[in-house]
Design an enzyme around this catalytic site. Sequence first.
Site, short mmCIF file in Angstrom:
data_model
loop_
_atom_site.label_atom_id
_atom_site.label_comp_id
_atom_site.label_asym_id
_atom_site.label_seq_id
_atom_site.Cartn_x
_atom_site.Cartn_y
_atom_site.Cartn_z
N ARG A 170 41.25 30.98 36.70
CA ARG A 170 41.85 31.00 37.78
C ARG A 170 42.68 32.12 38.49
O ARG A 170 43.28 32.83 37.68
CB ARG A 170 42.82 29.81 37.71
CG ARG A 170 42.42 28.15 37.71
CD ARG A 170 41.73 27.82 39.09
NE ARG A 170 41.18 26.68 39.33
CZ ARG A 170 39.97 26.60 39.05
NH1 ARG A 170 39.09 27.71 38.78
NH2 ARG A 170 39.27 25.34 39.35
N ASP B 220 36.41 37.10 38.89
CA ASP B 220 35.68 36.29 39.61
C ASP B 220 36.39 35.26 40.63
O ASP B 220 36.07 34.55 41.56
CB ASP B 220 34.91 35.36 38.87
CG ASP B 220 33.94 34.37 39.33
OD1 ASP B 220 33.13 34.85 40.28
OD2 ASP B 220 33.92 33.06 39.11
N GLU C 201 41.71 33.57 48.30
CA GLU C 201 40.17 33.46 48.20
C GLU C 201 39.82 33.22 49.63
O GLU C 201 39.93 32.38 50.19
CB GLU C 201 39.59 32.50 47.30
CG GLU C 201 39.76 32.92 45.98
CD GLU C 201 39.27 32.21 44.88
OE1 GLU C 201 38.31 31.15 45.06
OE2 GLU C 201 39.29 32.27 43.57
N HIS D 195 33.88 34.09 43.06
CA HIS D 195 34.23 32.84 42.45
C HIS D 195 32.64 32.03 42.09
O HIS D 195 32.74 30.75 42.45
CB HIS D 195 34.95 32.00 43.24
CG HIS D 195 35.78 30.84 42.47
ND1 HIS D 195 37.11 30.38 42.94
CD2 HIS D 195 35.40 30.19 41.41
CE1 HIS D 195 37.41 29.37 41.98
NE2 HIS D 195 36.44 29.46 40.90
#
Length: 525
Positions: free
Chosen positions: A232, A256, A261, A279
């Site tokens: 996360r 990732d 985001e 992600h």
Amino acid sequence: MSRMKVLIADSINEKGISELEEVAEVVVNTTITPEELLDAIKDFDAIVVRSRTKVTREVIEAAPRLKIIARAGVGVDNVDVKAATDRGIMVINAPESTSITVAEHSIGLMLALARKIAIADRSVKEGKWEKNRFMGIELNGKTLGIIGMGRIGSQVVVRTKAFGMDIMVYDPYISKEAAEEMGVTVTDLETLLRESDIVTIHVPLTPETRHLISEDEFKLMKDTAFIVNCARGGIIDEDALYRALKDGEIAGAALDVFEEEPPEGSPLLELENVVLTPHIGASTSEAQRDAAIIVANEIKTVFQGGAPRNVLNMPVMDSETYKSLKPYIELAEKMGAIIAQALPGNIEKLDVTYCGELAEMQFDILTRTMLQAILNPILTEPVNLINAPSIAKKRGIMVTEARRSESDGYRSIIIATAESDRGGFSVEATHIKEPTIIGINGYRVDVKPEGTMIIARYRDLPGTIGAIGTKLGQHGINIATMQVGRKEIGGEAVMVLKVDQSVPAEVIEEVKKLDNVDDAVAIEI
């Protein structure tokens, strides 16, 4: 009876939709806006989302029929779990669906860092041939530090052992036996950071794990070390990461997930020793298929009256545990119903002690069941196993649980003591082929809790029992069984009568006025 309705608010695999169509009317609207959702949600019993759709408190409060919020994946950052819990709505997910997929992506990012794959690819596409520039390292013989040994971390262990890596783990909840079985070394976070060549993160984002890896932690790491985060955003302090990479405190990073985001304007985008993906850790066709099927089956299970496995806001147990607890779930419900009717005034405190075999079991569901039975008769809002603890807390009811190995010769006993602004009441019960009350306010009895009962406190003097029986007979109420509990002749005693008819409140009032009767209450089970 009308069919349940399910809203699919984000794209999921068709197999999941087909499963749901067997038990419900399914509406697919994967472009629904927040405003449209707020208006539409009132007509649905369940909603399925991935990460696009936000199920906020406002949405939940506009959904009187909603029973289930299903996340076809793992993280539920886009669901207000507390609001759902307050309303008694299940929040379910599919944690096992992405374990292998995310583990593989994490290892892919490790390889990308170790062999400089991303920048080498870019170089070739720019028409260059810079073999000497992209000298890499092997994973074989390197030390991998895994932060978090849940489903994904465990899958990383299995796969990286095949690379010949030595594995250290930081996880306060892993047992020594489990670590030995997997062939890993359990250590503290500081040691892991100091000794690892690669660190990979697999913990949830919580207040405790936010910025778990920040400036001080990067200073502990080798200057040749890499760090990978597919868990996360926010677990790594990205500003501190940027400085550590720029200053050469660590050699590289692969992310990732990000604090924001997409990570627009992040200085990490400028660095060559960083590998970034959008992600996509859980984005494989297999994982999406499995997630859709898992949540669809969970919804089907609930609609068909079964117990789901992946509920985030209530206890989850395996079938064997549930089978062992099932008789006591019924017992706890009956005990709660007795307390709700026998306790005078407004409940302020509930103490529950689990004795014998139950003391070693997962008894939270029993306390929730008892709370539900106590609160339901006194509240207009619906109370269920999910929201019972939060409703109790909101109303200022203190709930405590305790365990005791001794059980007075029984396999298991539950002792519940409730206090209110006007007094107290306690009930002690066990399960002997069927639910059995073995104590009321500290007095021994032996009663099957069913039908209509009268519980009376009285002084054990000649004629008192007869007077109570006569008074009931005058009103046409027949006594089926009677149990008396006392500690001494002529002292206070408790009587439990099972009768064949409901007892009007005015009859109970007349019983309470009899000589030597201190109190009486009618109980309907």
